[in-house]
Design a protein around this motif. Structure first.
Motif, PDB file in Angstrom:
ATOM      1  N   ASP A  31     -23.168  -8.096  33.035  1.00  0.00           N
ATOM      2  CA  ASP A  31     -21.948  -8.141  33.842  1.00  0.00           C
ATOM      3  C   ASP A  31     -20.706  -8.107  32.955  1.00  0.00           C
ATOM      4  O   ASP A  31     -19.729  -7.408  33.250  1.00  0.00           O
ATOM      5  CB  ASP A  31     -21.950  -9.402  34.714  1.00  0.00           C
ATOM      6  CG  ASP A  31     -20.753  -9.461  35.644  1.00  0.00           C
ATOM      7  OD1 ASP A  31     -20.649  -8.606  36.542  1.00  0.00           O
ATOM      8  OD2 ASP A  31     -19.909 -10.364  35.458  1.00  0.00           O
TER       9      ASP A  31
ATOM     10  N   ARG B 117     -25.998 -11.931  33.022  1.00  0.00           N
ATOM     11  CA  ARG B 117     -24.606 -12.345  32.788  1.00  0.00           C
ATOM     12  C   ARG B 117     -23.998 -11.516  31.655  1.00  0.00           C
ATOM     13  O   ARG B 117     -22.827 -11.129  31.715  1.00  0.00           O
ATOM     14  CB  ARG B 117     -24.535 -13.838  32.457  1.00  0.00           C
ATOM     15  CG  ARG B 117     -24.721 -14.733  33.665  1.00  0.00           C
ATOM     16  CD  ARG B 117     -24.154 -16.124  33.408  1.00  0.00           C
ATOM     17  NE  ARG B 117     -24.872 -16.833  32.373  1.00  0.00           N
ATOM     18  CZ  ARG B 117     -25.924 -17.610  32.593  1.00  0.00           C
ATOM     19  NH1 ARG B 117     -26.396 -17.741  33.832  1.00  0.00           N
ATOM     20  NH2 ARG B 117     -26.522 -18.241  31.606  1.00  0.00           N
TER      21      ARG B 117
ATOM     22  N   GLY C 140     -17.068  -7.430  33.790  1.00  0.00           N
ATOM     23  CA  GLY C 140     -17.059  -8.594  34.662  1.00  0.00           C
ATOM     24  C   GLY C 140     -16.797  -9.884  33.895  1.00  0.00           C
ATOM     25  O   GLY C 140     -16.514  -9.880  32.697  1.00  0.00           O
TER      26      GLY C 140
END
Length: 298
Positions: free
Chosen positions: A109, A106, A114
């Motif tokens: 990302d 995460r 992201g």
């Protein structure tokens, strides 16, 4: 053949380390020390994690200390994870940091623009970008722990090596009793991410300098008596934290009646006032009511 023996004045007394003699603090004695250490780390760590949170210090929450060993840590990990052996001070006292793949991916990302979403399929190994990120996380954690332990050279924490396999990393004896705390990092608008740290007893005892028999000092003359008015009758909310767990947002969003969430009850339950641990105890029962028996107060 002639044999000779040394005189008593020349003989040396054997020296035994306190860990072998069992004179160091026990797991139960170390739980409150780790709770206090965790609270200090939660205040120090955000500044070191700000580069991973867009420059703003995130909120760090510390879970309850849990007793475990390497086998139980391995059994609790469901996906790919990176394990980092860290060392404290010139003696190189070992400790272990665990970063599970969903949290690392995460962060990767987000680093590439992201929203901090993990992939649907967790890979079998970390990409190079994750290895670089893990190195930065290890350095940030080592600096924060060094400050938490006291900031001196004898408290310096450094990352030694990492592996996705606890077996190959072999940080310490697999049967050794450990205390583990989880750390959850919260930022506005994104899913929290987490990691954990596990301490062998000798490392935690040396880092926190736990006294075996703390002596309570007498209150100075003129110090307010908390049992006297107007303080004595003042209500203070006290929270007993029975369970502290981290659940992925995807799991929370899919909960429905009848689902079962397995939880682990800590050996010592912390009693907290305004988020600060003031005592620890064990769960029991008094007259058909759940009760907490105080074991440590500070």
């Amino acid at each position: 053949m002639t044999m000779s023996t040394a005189s008593s004045s020349q003989s040396r007394k054997a020296k035994h380390c306190s860990e072998l003699l069992g004179t160091g603090p026990s797991i139960d004695e170390l739980v409150p020390a780790l709770s206090l250490l965790g609270e200090r780390l939660a205040r120090i760590l955000p500044a070191h994690l700000s580069p991973f949170a867009g420059g703003e210090p995130p909120l760090v929450r510390i879970g309850m200390p849990m007793d475990c060993n390497l086998a139980s840590i391995n059994a609790d990990i469901e996906t790919l994870a990176s394990h980092t052996l860290m060392a404290v001070g010139p003696k190189g006292l070992p400790m272990l940091a665990i970063f599970e793949a969903p949290s690392v991916l995460r962060l990767i990302d987000r680093a590439f623009g992201g929203r901090g979403v993990e992939p649907e399929q967790i890979p079998d190994s970390f990409p190079l970008s994750a290895e670089l990120l893990l190195g930065r996380l290890e350095q940030a954690l080592a600096e924060a722990l060094t400050t938490t332990f006291g900031g001196k050279e004898e408290h310096k924490v450094r990352a030694m090596r990492r592996d996705t396999s606890l077996r190959y990393l072999d940080p310490f004896d697999k049967r050794e009793d450990l205390l583990q705390i989880s750390l959850e990092v919260e930022e506005p608008g994104v899913e929290p991410w987490s990691f954990s740290i596990a301490f062998p007893q000798p490392t935690l005892a040396a880092a926190t300098a736990v006294p075996r028999h703390p002596v309570r000092r007498k209150a100075r003359q003129g110090t307010p008596d908390p049992a006297a008015e107007p303080y004595g009758s003042m209500p203070v909310p006290v929270t007993a934290v029975l369970v502290d767990m981290t659940v992925a947002f995807s799991r929370l969003s899919s909960l429905k009646p009848g689902d079962v969430l397995p939880v682990a009850i800590a050996r010592s339950v912390p009693l907290q006032i305004d988020g600060r641990t003031v005592a620890t105890g064990t769960i029991g029962e008094v007259e058909d009511r759940v009760a907490v028996q105080i074991q440590q107060a500070f």
